[in-house]
Design a protein around this motif. Sequence first.
Motif, PDB file in Angstrom:
ATOM      1  N   LYS A 158       0.862  -1.186   0.000  1.00 17.15           N
ATOM      2  CA  LYS A 158       0.000   0.000   0.000  1.00 17.15           C
ATOM      3  C   LYS A 158       0.901   1.240   0.000  1.00 17.15           C
ATOM      4  O   LYS A 158       1.752   1.405   0.878  1.00 17.15           O
ATOM      5  CB  LYS A 158      -0.867  -0.028   1.264  1.00 17.15           C
ATOM      6  N   ILE A 159       0.699   2.093  -1.003  1.00 18.37           N
ATOM      7  CA  ILE A 159       1.544   3.292  -1.129  1.00 18.37           C
ATOM      8  C   ILE A 159       0.646   4.525  -1.161  1.00 18.37           C
ATOM      9  O   ILE A 159      -0.357   4.546  -1.876  1.00 18.37           O
ATOM     10  CB  ILE A 159       2.376   3.240  -2.437  1.00 18.37           C
ATOM     11  N   CYS A 160       1.002   5.538  -0.377  1.00 16.57           N
ATOM     12  CA  CYS A 160       0.311   6.833  -0.471  1.00 16.57           C
ATOM     13  C   CYS A 160       1.290   7.848  -1.056  1.00 16.57           C
ATOM     14  O   CYS A 160       2.340   8.120  -0.458  1.00 16.57           O
ATOM     15  CB  CYS A 160      -0.172   7.290   0.910  1.00 16.57           C
ATOM     16  N   VAL A 161       0.961   8.364  -2.243  1.00 16.36           N
ATOM     17  CA  VAL A 161       1.789   9.401  -2.866  1.00 16.36           C
ATOM     18  C   VAL A 161       1.219  10.755  -2.444  1.00 16.36           C
ATOM     19  O   VAL A 161       0.024  11.017  -2.636  1.00 16.36           O
ATOM     20  CB  VAL A 161       1.788   9.256  -4.407  1.00 16.36           C
ATOM     21  N   HIS A 162       2.058  11.598  -1.867  1.00 12.91           N
ATOM     22  CA  HIS A 162       1.608  12.927  -1.418  1.00 12.91           C
ATOM     23  C   HIS A 162       2.004  13.952  -2.477  1.00 12.91           C
ATOM     24  O   HIS A 162       3.197  14.223  -2.661  1.00 12.91           O
ATOM     25  CB  HIS A 162       2.257  13.273  -0.074  1.00 12.91           C
ATOM     26  N   GLY A 163       1.017  14.489  -3.177  1.00  8.63           N
ATOM     27  CA  GLY A 163       1.281  15.432  -4.272  1.00  8.63           C
ATOM     28  C   GLY A 163       1.237  14.676  -5.593  1.00  8.63           C
ATOM     29  O   GLY A 163       2.156  13.918  -5.901  1.00  8.63           O
ATOM     30  N   ILE A 164       0.131  14.855  -6.352  1.00 10.41           N
ATOM     31  CA  ILE A 164       0.029  14.162  -7.648  1.00 10.41           C
ATOM     32  C   ILE A 164      -0.022  15.195  -8.772  1.00 10.41           C
ATOM     33  O   ILE A 164      -0.902  15.200  -9.620  1.00 10.41           O
ATOM     34  CB  ILE A 164      -1.157  13.159  -7.698  1.00 10.41           C
ATOM     35  N   GLY A 165       0.972  16.106  -8.731  1.00  7.85           N
ATOM     36  CA  GLY A 165       1.194  17.017  -9.860  1.00  7.85           C
ATOM     37  C   GLY A 165       1.972  16.253 -10.919  1.00  7.85           C
ATOM     38  O   GLY A 165       1.795  15.035 -11.086  1.00  7.85           O
ATOM     39  N   TYR A 166       2.887  16.923 -11.601  1.00 10.72           N
ATOM     40  CA  TYR A 166       3.589  16.289 -12.730  1.00 10.72           C
ATOM     41  C   TYR A 166       4.360  15.034 -12.290  1.00 10.72           C
ATOM     42  O   TYR A 166       4.156  13.936 -12.817  1.00 10.72           O
ATOM     43  CB  TYR A 166       4.533  17.314 -13.358  1.00 10.72           C
ATOM     44  N   ILE A 167       5.203  15.161 -11.286  1.00 12.07           N
ATOM     45  CA  ILE A 167       6.047  14.034 -10.863  1.00 12.07           C
ATOM     46  C   ILE A 167       5.255  12.992 -10.076  1.00 12.07           C
ATOM     47  O   ILE A 167       5.346  11.791 -10.335  1.00 12.07           O
ATOM     48  CB  ILE A 167       7.227  14.553  -9.996  1.00 12.07           C
ATOM     49  N   GLY A 168       4.452  13.462  -9.115  1.00 12.60           N
ATOM     50  CA  GLY A 168       3.707  12.524  -8.271  1.00 12.60           C
ATOM     51  C   GLY A 168       2.728  11.687  -9.073  1.00 12.60           C
ATOM     52  O   GLY A 168       2.545  10.490  -8.787  1.00 12.60           O
ATOM     53  N   LEU A 169       2.109  12.287 -10.087  1.00 13.35           N
ATOM     54  CA  LEU A 169       1.128  11.554 -10.890  1.00 13.35           C
ATOM     55  C   LEU A 169       1.808  10.416 -11.652  1.00 13.35           C
ATOM     56  O   LEU A 169       1.341   9.276 -11.637  1.00 13.35           O
ATOM     57  CB  LEU A 169       0.441  12.521 -11.869  1.00 13.35           C
ATOM     58  N   ALA A 170       2.919  10.744 -12.304  1.00 15.31           N
ATOM     59  CA  ALA A 170       3.636   9.711 -13.064  1.00 15.31           C
ATOM     60  C   ALA A 170       4.176   8.636 -12.117  1.00 15.31           C
ATOM     61  O   ALA A 170       4.161   7.444 -12.440  1.00 15.31           O
ATOM     62  CB  ALA A 170       4.773  10.349 -13.858  1.00 15.31           C
ATOM     63  N   THR A 171       4.634   9.056 -10.935  1.00 21.17           N
ATOM     64  CA  THR A 171       5.174   8.099  -9.958  1.00 21.17           C
ATOM     65  C   THR A 171       4.073   7.178  -9.438  1.00 21.17           C
ATOM     66  O   THR A 171       4.255   5.956  -9.348  1.00 21.17           O
ATOM     67  CB  THR A 171       5.835   8.868  -8.786  1.00 21.17           C
ATOM     68  N   ALA A 172       2.928   7.782  -9.121  1.00 23.26           N
ATOM     69  CA  ALA A 172       1.795   6.971  -8.646  1.00 23.26           C
ATOM     70  C   ALA A 172       1.398   5.971  -9.725  1.00 23.26           C
ATOM     71  O   ALA A 172       1.149   4.786  -9.435  1.00 23.26           O
ATOM     72  CB  ALA A 172       0.617   7.883  -8.302  1.00 23.26           C
ATOM     73  N   ALA A 173       1.367   6.423 -10.983  1.00 25.12           N
ATOM     74  CA  ALA A 173       0.978   5.530 -12.085  1.00 25.12           C
ATOM     75  C   ALA A 173       2.003   4.406 -12.246  1.00 25.12           C
ATOM     76  O   ALA A 173       1.649   3.252 -12.483  1.00 25.12           O
ATOM     77  CB  ALA A 173       0.845   6.338 -13.378  1.00 25.12           C
ATOM     78  N   LEU A 174       3.281   4.765 -12.084  1.00 23.25           N
ATOM     79  CA  LEU A 174       4.349   3.754 -12.202  1.00 23.25           C
ATOM     80  C   LEU A 174       4.117   2.608 -11.212  1.00 23.25           C
ATOM     81  O   LEU A 174       4.153   1.435 -11.574  1.00 23.25           O
ATOM     82  CB  LEU A 174       5.704   4.430 -11.939  1.00 23.25           C
ATOM     83  N   PHE A 175       3.860   2.988  -9.955  1.00 22.25           N
ATOM     84  CA  PHE A 175       3.676   1.955  -8.930  1.00 22.25           C
ATOM     85  C   PHE A 175       2.353   1.205  -9.114  1.00 22.25           C
ATOM     86  O   PHE A 175       2.294  -0.019  -8.921  1.00 22.25           O
ATOM     87  CB  PHE A 175       3.768   2.580  -7.535  1.00 22.25           C
ATOM     88  N   ALA A 176       1.292   1.922  -9.495  1.00 24.79           N
ATOM     89  CA  ALA A 176      -0.013   1.253  -9.680  1.00 24.79           C
ATOM     90  C   ALA A 176       0.068   0.269 -10.842  1.00 24.79           C
ATOM     91  O   ALA A 176      -0.443  -0.854 -10.746  1.00 24.79           O
ATOM     92  CB  ALA A 176      -1.097   2.288  -9.927  1.00 24.79           C
ATOM     93  N   ASN A 177       0.722   0.676 -11.931  1.00 19.25           N
ATOM     94  CA  ASN A 177       0.817  -0.212 -13.095  1.00 19.25           C
ATOM     95  C   ASN A 177       1.685  -1.438 -12.802  1.00 19.25           C
ATOM     96  O   ASN A 177       1.621  -2.430 -13.526  1.00 19.25           O
ATOM     97  CB  ASN A 177       1.350   0.552 -14.312  1.00 19.25           C
ATOM     98  N   ALA A 178       2.511  -1.337 -11.744  1.00 18.84           N
ATOM     99  CA  ALA A 178       3.345  -2.489 -11.375  1.00 18.84           C
ATOM    100  C   ALA A 178       2.631  -3.373 -10.341  1.00 18.84           C
ATOM    101  O   ALA A 178       3.230  -4.300  -9.793  1.00 18.84           O
ATOM    102  CB  ALA A 178       4.680  -2.006 -10.819  1.00 18.84           C
TER     103      ALA A 178
END
Length: 437
Positions: free
Chosen positions: A2-22
């Motif tokens: 379980k991961i909580c990304v704080h801030g889903i602007g440019y970097i956080g959004l891509a990072t959240a997607a990276l982990f979710a897609n994995a």
Amino acid sequence: MKICVHGIGYIGLATAALFANAGHDVVGYDPNERLVSELRAGNPRTTEEELRTFVLDALDNGFEPADEPVEADCHLVCVPTPYDEESQMADLAYVEAAGRTVAEYLRPGDLVILESTVPPGTTEDAFASVLENSGLTAGEDFALAHCPEMVLPGNITYEIVHNDRIIGGIDTASTDRAVALYEPLVEGAIHRAPDATTAEFVKLTQNAYRDVNIAFANELARVAHDYGIRSRDAIALANVHPRVDVLQPGPGVGGHCLPIDPWFLGQSSDSLDIIESARRINEGMVDFVAELLEGEVGPLAGTSVAVLGVAYKGNVDDSRHSPGLRFADLLRAVPAASGTEAEATATDGGQTGHDTGVDVRLHDPYVDDHDGSLGLVDLEDALRDADAVVVTAAHDAYRDIDPKMVRELVSRPLVVDTLSCLDANAWRDAGFDYVEV
Ligand SMILES: NC(=O)C1=CN([C@@H]2O[C@H](COP(=O)(O)OP(=O)(O)OC[C@H]3O[C@@H](n4cnc5c(N)ncnc54)[C@H](O)[C@@H]3O)[C@@H](O)[C@H]2O)C=CC1
Ligand SMILES: CC(=O)N[C@@H]1[C@@H](OP(=O)(O)OP(=O)(O)OC[C@H]2O[C@@H](n3ccc(=O)[nH]c3=O)[C@H](O)[C@@H]2O)O[C@H](C(=O)O)[C@@H](O)[C@@H]1O
């Protein structure tokens, strides 16, 4: 995990997607409710098509945008870190606020990763002490690491997977935990920094290096101009040497990273010298562009200039620290010639028209100006009766402009191509005086 990304602007959004897609269970928390509801509705804010698809896939894979944080095994912080011009320090208010939020949700055994770009020492000092408001101790009760993001805007979907990464924890166990998180989903190598402060220093070094290299190219452009030769030819030939790799000159360095990260690097040191000079050289390139323009049209007061490109670089929509906007400000500061109508409007606060000596028309096909604060106009309106066209962002859309169409609209056929992105021969064939940095 379980991961909580704080801030889903440019970097956080891509990072959240990276982990979710994995396959991770990812919640992306952002206090910007509009951004969250747009995402929930399947509308990521991006002009990068591949990023849009990457995020839509992540939403299908269970990525959950949220306006409330959640408990998680890992908290990843991707909030803004602006530079405060007044104090000449990094503004860590967002990092500290995110740290306070994480502290409320932190449990023993959790991992916290700071991805935001910060001055050396931030993770171990300011960030750790805010997290310890939880009553837990960094390194003992929870793991803490810095993993700086190094993606190039415009190519984030590729680079977030393929770039090498630097990871530095506040202790070995923290580094191990962070490496284990990224390793399965990153195709680049993962390099362990000796500590979090070194990881922060490395990130800033990369951007300061690029800024210094561009400053070198910009200085060469000025010197080459004094010799009447083309700097880009000289740089291309110099770069055939196996140990020389000079970057390209331009109207200056924009974006919210290269212009500020050198200052983060020097924040607690008095030893900046070449890095500081590079900043001055790059900021001064708009003056050089104005000199080139003046060399062609004479005094700028009374002229109309179309400035094409307020994004900080080609094919992006971000106008932070944009050379195009800085150049426009410089033109707007040119006093009106005495006895002219423009001088009269200058004294009435600009109520009746443009209130400076130069009529500046700004255009950009990518930058959003829905509230009108930038004063962007249509391409035709920018070009109509202009005395000069100055290109300040290398958008593909500008490469594709037909110079014959432009010739029909402008009053004087002069183009200053600060990034050498146009087809010089086509513009010359259309009757333009073509000048480049
Ligand atoms: N944009 C880029 O190309 C790169 C940025 N970075 C660094 O990554 C960090 C983030 O940058 P961007 O994503 O570009 O910024 P951004 O402005 O696009 O996104 C930041 C997000 O954080 C949210 N936020 C603000 N306060 C918050 C809080 N207390 N809790 C949770 N969310 C909060 C904002 O609403 C915003 O949506 C910065 O430190 C930046 O220097 C690093 C490498 C590349
Ligand atoms: C070392 C490095 O390449 N850093 C990258 C940089 O992204 P950014 O988009 O700011 O870099 P960029 O493409 O060099 O553009 C910055 C500015 O420099 C100008 N520029 C760039 C290259 C060049 O030869 N000449 C030049 O004048 C651009 O026009 C722009 O105004 O900064 C990003 C960041 O830290 O946010 C980082 O993640 C990226 O990998």
